[in-house]
Write a protein that holds these residues in place. Structure first.
Motif, short mmCIF file in Angstrom:
data_model
loop_
_atom_site.label_atom_id
_atom_site.label_comp_id
_atom_site.label_asym_id
_atom_site.label_seq_id
_atom_site.Cartn_x
_atom_site.Cartn_y
_atom_site.Cartn_z
N LYS A 165 0.65 -1.47 0.25
CA LYS A 165 -0.09 0.03 -0.24
C LYS A 165 0.85 1.14 -0.12
CE LYS A 165 -4.13 -2.29 2.44
NZ LYS A 165 -4.78 -2.53 3.40
N VAL A 166 2.16 1.03 -0.73
CA VAL A 166 2.52 2.34 -0.65
C VAL A 166 2.43 3.74 -1.49
CG1 VAL A 166 4.66 1.33 -0.55
CG2 VAL A 166 3.95 1.37 -2.43
N ASP A 167 1.41 3.44 -2.16
CA ASP A 167 0.49 4.33 -3.31
C ASP A 167 -0.04 5.54 -2.06
OD1 ASP A 167 -0.77 1.97 -2.66
OD2 ASP A 167 -2.96 2.68 -3.12
N LEU A 168 -0.44 4.74 -0.85
CA LEU A 168 -1.21 5.85 0.19
C LEU A 168 0.24 6.28 1.44
CD1 LEU A 168 -3.37 2.98 1.89
CD2 LEU A 168 -3.92 4.47 0.45
N MET A 169 1.19 6.36 0.71
CA MET A 169 1.86 6.90 1.61
C MET A 169 1.63 9.05 1.69
SD MET A 169 6.02 5.25 1.48
CE MET A 169 6.46 3.76 2.22
N PRO A 170 2.12 9.04 0.87
CA PRO A 170 1.88 10.68 0.53
C PRO A 170 0.43 11.72 1.82
CG PRO A 170 1.32 9.93 -1.77
CD PRO A 170 1.13 9.05 -0.33
N TYR A 171 -0.43 10.00 1.68
CA TYR A 171 -1.50 10.56 3.00
C TYR A 171 -1.60 9.73 4.24
CZ TYR A 171 -3.14 10.67 -1.95
OH TYR A 171 -3.06 10.66 -3.55
N LEU A 172 -0.48 9.13 4.79
CA LEU A 172 -0.51 8.62 5.53
C LEU A 172 0.58 9.38 6.37
CD1 LEU A 172 -1.59 4.97 4.51
CD2 LEU A 172 -2.55 6.80 6.42
N ASP A 173 0.94 9.25 8.03
CA ASP A 173 2.33 9.55 8.87
C ASP A 173 3.02 8.77 8.68
OD1 ASP A 173 3.98 11.02 10.29
OD2 ASP A 173 3.08 11.44 12.03
N PHE A 174 3.92 7.76 7.69
CA PHE A 174 4.47 6.81 8.12
C PHE A 174 5.94 6.59 7.77
CE2 PHE A 174 6.51 3.10 6.00
CZ PHE A 174 6.18 2.06 6.70
N GLY A 175 6.91 6.97 8.77
CA GLY A 175 7.97 7.35 8.83
C GLY A 175 8.77 6.29 8.49
N GLU A 176 9.46 5.99 7.42
CA GLU A 176 9.64 4.46 6.28
C GLU A 176 11.20 5.13 7.15
OE1 GLU A 176 11.04 3.29 2.02
OE2 GLU A 176 10.51 5.01 1.96
N GLU A 177 12.10 5.68 7.24
CA GLU A 177 13.77 5.68 7.72
C GLU A 177 12.92 4.55 9.40
OE1 GLU A 177 17.05 8.41 9.70
OE2 GLU A 177 15.60 8.99 7.93
N PHE A 178 12.38 5.19 10.02
CA PHE A 178 12.06 4.44 11.56
C PHE A 178 11.84 3.61 11.56
CE2 PHE A 178 9.34 3.67 14.92
CZ PHE A 178 9.68 3.97 16.51
N PHE A 179 11.38 2.38 10.29
CA PHE A 179 9.98 1.21 9.96
C PHE A 179 11.70 0.87 8.72
CE2 PHE A 179 8.80 -1.54 6.57
CZ PHE A 179 8.19 -2.54 7.18
N MET A 180 12.55 0.77 8.48
CA MET A 180 13.67 0.23 8.13
C MET A 180 14.58 0.13 9.12
SD MET A 180 13.07 -0.84 5.13
CE MET A 180 15.11 -1.49 5.14
N LYS A 181 14.82 0.45 10.11
CA LYS A 181 15.94 1.51 11.12
C LYS A 181 15.29 -0.37 11.92
CE LYS A 181 17.63 3.79 15.03
NZ LYS A 181 18.36 4.65 15.79
N GLY A 182 13.75 -0.05 12.44
CA GLY A 182 13.39 -1.25 13.13
C GLY A 182 14.01 -2.73 12.79
N ILE A 183 13.51 -2.82 11.47
CA ILE A 183 13.85 -3.97 10.59
C ILE A 183 15.38 -4.82 9.77
CG2 ILE A 183 14.10 -5.15 8.43
CD1 ILE A 183 11.98 -4.04 7.21
N ARG A 184 16.08 -3.48 10.10
CA ARG A 184 17.56 -3.45 10.11
C ARG A 184 17.73 -4.10 11.62
NH1 ARG A 184 16.85 -6.64 6.24
NH2 ARG A 184 16.33 -5.11 4.19
N HIS A 185 17.76 -3.68 12.41
CA HIS A 185 18.18 -3.68 14.06
C HIS A 185 17.87 -5.97 13.97
CE1 HIS A 185 18.93 -3.88 18.48
NE2 HIS A 185 17.82 -4.39 18.85
N LEU A 186 16.71 -5.99 13.84
CA LEU A 186 16.54 -7.86 13.93
C LEU A 186 16.62 -8.10 13.09
CD1 LEU A 186 12.97 -6.19 14.17
CD2 LEU A 186 14.18 -7.38 16.17
N ASN A 187 16.69 -8.08 11.52
CA ASN A 187 16.60 -8.50 10.28
C ASN A 187 17.75 -8.13 9.39
OD1 ASN A 187 16.93 -10.13 8.09
ND2 ASN A 187 14.39 -10.97 8.82
N LYS A 188 19.04 -8.18 9.45
CA LYS A 188 20.07 -7.37 8.52
C LYS A 188 20.17 -8.33 7.35
CE LYS A 188 23.14 -6.09 12.30
NZ LYS A 188 22.15 -5.23 12.15
N ASN A 189 19.45 -8.91 6.76
CA ASN A 189 19.21 -10.10 5.13
C ASN A 189 17.77 -9.56 4.94
OD1 ASN A 189 22.18 -10.50 5.42
ND2 ASN A 189 21.50 -11.99 7.30
#
Length: 218
Positions: A165-189
């Motif tokens: 649902k990335v087409d909704l990004m302009p309409y939502l308060d989604f922090g992509e950098e925060f999201f990716m930081k959380g993923i990479r802390h848990l899963n590097k690959n």
């Protein structure tokens, strides 16, 4: 008391894992690559499967897991997809015995990919091996960017992640950098593919990655 509980849980997991190994062997012998599809309700699991199928040249099979109903199974069967239904009637996830029973009812008449859509839940499905070869986690921008922090196990276990649902990004308060930081802390690959079930964006590349992982890229 706690020791008894721990012993019971160990036995449950051991039994499940034994059957999961049987399922994996059964599917591997038939050149079927199994993908455990995890995600919260409404994140776009079935829609994502429909989009991925457009770019997978091999035969696609589906097992649909839901607490009740066969709505998604019938939706896929109308598209001539071989699909089996598992209803858990209250259980929040699939387990290996349930999947074992389902795969033995299916006719795998050609090598291909089996998508096992787990019950909509970000907690329980990540805990159990169901005989899959890889875990695919689907989350959407509408779910919020804090999900890796709140439901770490699903992100830690995932072999691949679709951000839907990335087409909704302009309409939502989604922090992509925060999201990716959380993923990479848990899963590097695990690769993260940005997709849109509505527009079809990103699914061709994601399907190519799955086929390569399955050894079916030709």
């Amino acid at each position: 008391m706690h020791m008894v509980k721990a012993g019971v849980m160990e036995n449950i997991y051991a039994h499940n894992n034994h059957i999961a190994e049987h399922v994996r062997h059964y599917l591997t012998e038939r050149n079927i690559f199994a993908v455990n599809v995890m995600g919260a309700p409404g994140t776009g699991k079935t829609t994502s499967l429909e989009q991925l199928m457009k770019y997978i040249a091999r035969k696609v099979y589906v097992i649909e897991g839901d607490i009740e109903s066969d709505i998604d199974t019938e939706r896929l069967r109308k598209q001539h997809v071989k699909a089996a239904q598992i209803n858990t009637f209250g259980a929040c996830h699939l387990d290996a015995p349930l999947v074992h029973n389902a795969v033995h009812t299916m006719d795998f008449d050609a090598p291909g990919i089996l998508f096992i859509e787990n019950v909509g839940n970000l907690v329980c499905p990540a805990e159990l091996d169901i005989g899959e070869h890889m875990k695919l986690l689907i989350v959407s921008v509408a779910d919020g960017s804090d999900k890796p922090y709140k439901y770490p196990l699903a992100f830690e276990k995932a072999d691949m992640i679709l951000l839907n649902k990335v087409d909704l990004m302009p309409y939502l308060d989604f922090g992509e950098e925060f999201f990716m930081k959380g993923i990479r802390h848990l899963n590097k690959n695990a690769p993260v593919f940005k997709v849109s079930g509505k527009t079809g964006e990103g699914y061709e590349e994601a399907a190519k990655w799955i086929c390569e992982k399955a050894g079916m890229s030709d």
